[in-house]
Design a protein around this motif. Structure first.
Motif, PDB file in Angstrom:
ATOM      1  N   ASN A 161       0.822  -1.215   0.000  1.00  0.00           N
ATOM      2  CA  ASN A 161       0.000   0.000   0.000  1.00  0.00           C
ATOM      3  C   ASN A 161       0.855   1.264   0.000  1.00  0.00           C
ATOM      4  O   ASN A 161       0.374   2.343  -0.348  1.00  0.00           O
ATOM      5  CB  ASN A 161      -0.949   0.020   1.202  1.00  0.00           C
ATOM      6  N   ARG A 170      -1.709   5.005 -10.394  1.00  0.00           N
ATOM      7  CA  ARG A 170      -3.018   4.447 -10.019  1.00  0.00           C
ATOM      8  C   ARG A 170      -3.650   3.701 -11.199  1.00  0.00           C
ATOM      9  O   ARG A 170      -4.271   2.650 -11.018  1.00  0.00           O
ATOM     10  CB  ARG A 170      -3.945   5.554  -9.524  1.00  0.00           C
ATOM     11  N   LYS A 180      -4.581  -0.216 -11.210  1.00  0.00           N
ATOM     12  CA  LYS A 180      -5.965  -0.629 -11.492  1.00  0.00           C
ATOM     13  C   LYS A 180      -6.019  -1.629 -12.638  1.00  0.00           C
ATOM     14  O   LYS A 180      -6.822  -2.570 -12.616  1.00  0.00           O
ATOM     15  CB  LYS A 180      -6.815   0.595 -11.829  1.00  0.00           C
ATOM     16  N   ASN A 223      -7.927  -1.934  -3.328  1.00  0.00           N
ATOM     17  CA  ASN A 223      -8.518  -0.734  -2.743  1.00  0.00           C
ATOM     18  C   ASN A 223      -7.613   0.472  -2.987  1.00  0.00           C
ATOM     19  O   ASN A 223      -6.577   0.626  -2.352  1.00  0.00           O
ATOM     20  CB  ASN A 223      -8.727  -0.946  -1.241  1.00  0.00           C
ATOM     21  N   GLN A 224      -7.990   1.339  -3.896  1.00  0.00           N
ATOM     22  CA  GLN A 224      -7.189   2.510  -4.241  1.00  0.00           C
ATOM     23  C   GLN A 224      -7.116   3.511  -3.090  1.00  0.00           C
ATOM     24  O   GLN A 224      -6.110   4.210  -2.928  1.00  0.00           O
ATOM     25  CB  GLN A 224      -7.770   3.189  -5.483  1.00  0.00           C
ATOM     26  N   GLN A 225      -8.153   3.571  -2.288  1.00  0.00           N
ATOM     27  CA  GLN A 225      -8.172   4.532  -1.180  1.00  0.00           C
ATOM     28  C   GLN A 225      -7.151   4.175  -0.098  1.00  0.00           C
ATOM     29  O   GLN A 225      -6.734   5.049   0.671  1.00  0.00           O
ATOM     30  CB  GLN A 225      -9.581   4.613  -0.567  1.00  0.00           C
ATOM     31  N   ALA A 226      -6.761   2.911  -0.042  1.00  0.00           N
ATOM     32  CA  ALA A 226      -5.795   2.478   0.970  1.00  0.00           C
ATOM     33  C   ALA A 226      -4.356   2.783   0.569  1.00  0.00           C
ATOM     34  O   ALA A 226      -3.440   2.654   1.381  1.00  0.00           O
ATOM     35  CB  ALA A 226      -5.951   0.979   1.228  1.00  0.00           C
ATOM     36  N   ASN A 255      -0.981   4.677  -0.173  1.00  0.00           N
ATOM     37  CA  ASN A 255      -0.233   5.849   0.277  1.00  0.00           C
ATOM     38  C   ASN A 255       0.879   6.090  -0.750  1.00  0.00           C
ATOM     39  O   ASN A 255       1.889   5.405  -0.748  1.00  0.00           O
ATOM     40  CB  ASN A 255       0.360   5.606   1.669  1.00  0.00           C
TER      41      ASN A 255
END
Length: 243
Positions: free
Chosen positions: A40, A51, A55, A62-65, A67
């Motif tokens: 991450n 990103r 993807k 989980n892209q939101q996770a 850093n």
């Protein structure tokens, strides 16, 4: 033993990326995908393209996770050591190039240098390198070659550098590799044809790993008779004069 020399348990993984818009699984091994799935914390050149690559390779991740820390020409040198803080806490970090392999013609080399200095294990992963792919397919001396990055932009300086590299290739029997900004590729080939000996070989490796890929090696005199458009297409140039 060597593995006990590392000061921290967190590792720095060098994550290769594609050289263009091809299917990542065509050129990226399953092992890279599996390791990236568990990471991450990533150091990247461009967050948006990083990103997108993640993807494509891992649509369920989980892209939101994530850093992501940006490493580019705007990054201050004083910031770089902090990029590896997660490793010092026992977490693995990924270093991802904009295209190809991190640390090769890539700003990530500075992070790798710091990792070695700090006692952090560096783990290179297999992936496409335009420099090696071009060298493999060039028919030139794969036992002895040198990469020079970009040649000078100034016309006089560039001519001098081209002549110097040609002499070097003959004296050392050494292939000379370099790149150019894609929108100046046609001018680069023109300069090579004009300034090299007619029998000096020139390899142009264009769009490597893409559907439009070609690798062609000809003498300067033969390239003079050839029409090709390299404008805005990623390319590698290799020259070698027979000794």
């Amino acid at each position: 033993m060597a593995e006990n020399a590392f000061k921290y348990s967190g590792r720095l993984f060098l994550i290769p990326t594609t050289l263009g818009n091809e299917n990542p699984l065509d050129v990226i091994p399953e092992k890279v995908k599996n390791i990236l799935e568990g990471l991450n914390d990533l150091i990247v050149e461009n967050e948006k393209t990083a990103r997108r690559h993640i993807k494509q390779l891992l649509p369920e991740k989980n892209q939101q996770a994530l850093n992501l820390q940006s490493l580019n020409k705007f990054t201050e040198a004083i910031e770089l050591p902090t990029f590896l803080n997660a490793c010092k806490k026992g977490l693995d970090i990924g270093l991802m190039s904009e295209a190809g392999c991190p640390g090769v013609a890539d700003p990530g080399a500075e992070i790798v240098k710091i990792a070695h200095r700090e006692g952090i294990q560096v783990v290179p992963l297999v992936g496409p390198s335009s420099i090696l792919l071009a060298m493999m397919a060039s028919g030139m001396n794969g036992q002895c070659f040198s990469f020079h990055g970009y040649l000078p932009i100034d016309k006089k300086e560039r001519k001098q550098e081209i002549k110097f590299l040609e002499r070097l290739s003959a004296e050392k029997n050494q292939a000379q590799i370099f790149i150019e900004t894609p929108y100046r590729n046609n001018k680069m080939l023109e300069d090579l044809v004009q300034n090299l000996h007619p029998e000096t070989r020139i390899c142009v490796a264009c769009d490597l790993t893409l559907a439009s890929e070609f690798v062609i090696t000809k003498t300067a005199s033969d390239w003079k008779k050839t029409k090709t458009d390299l404008h805005k297409r990623p390319a590698i140039f290799i020259i070698q004069k027979e000794f």
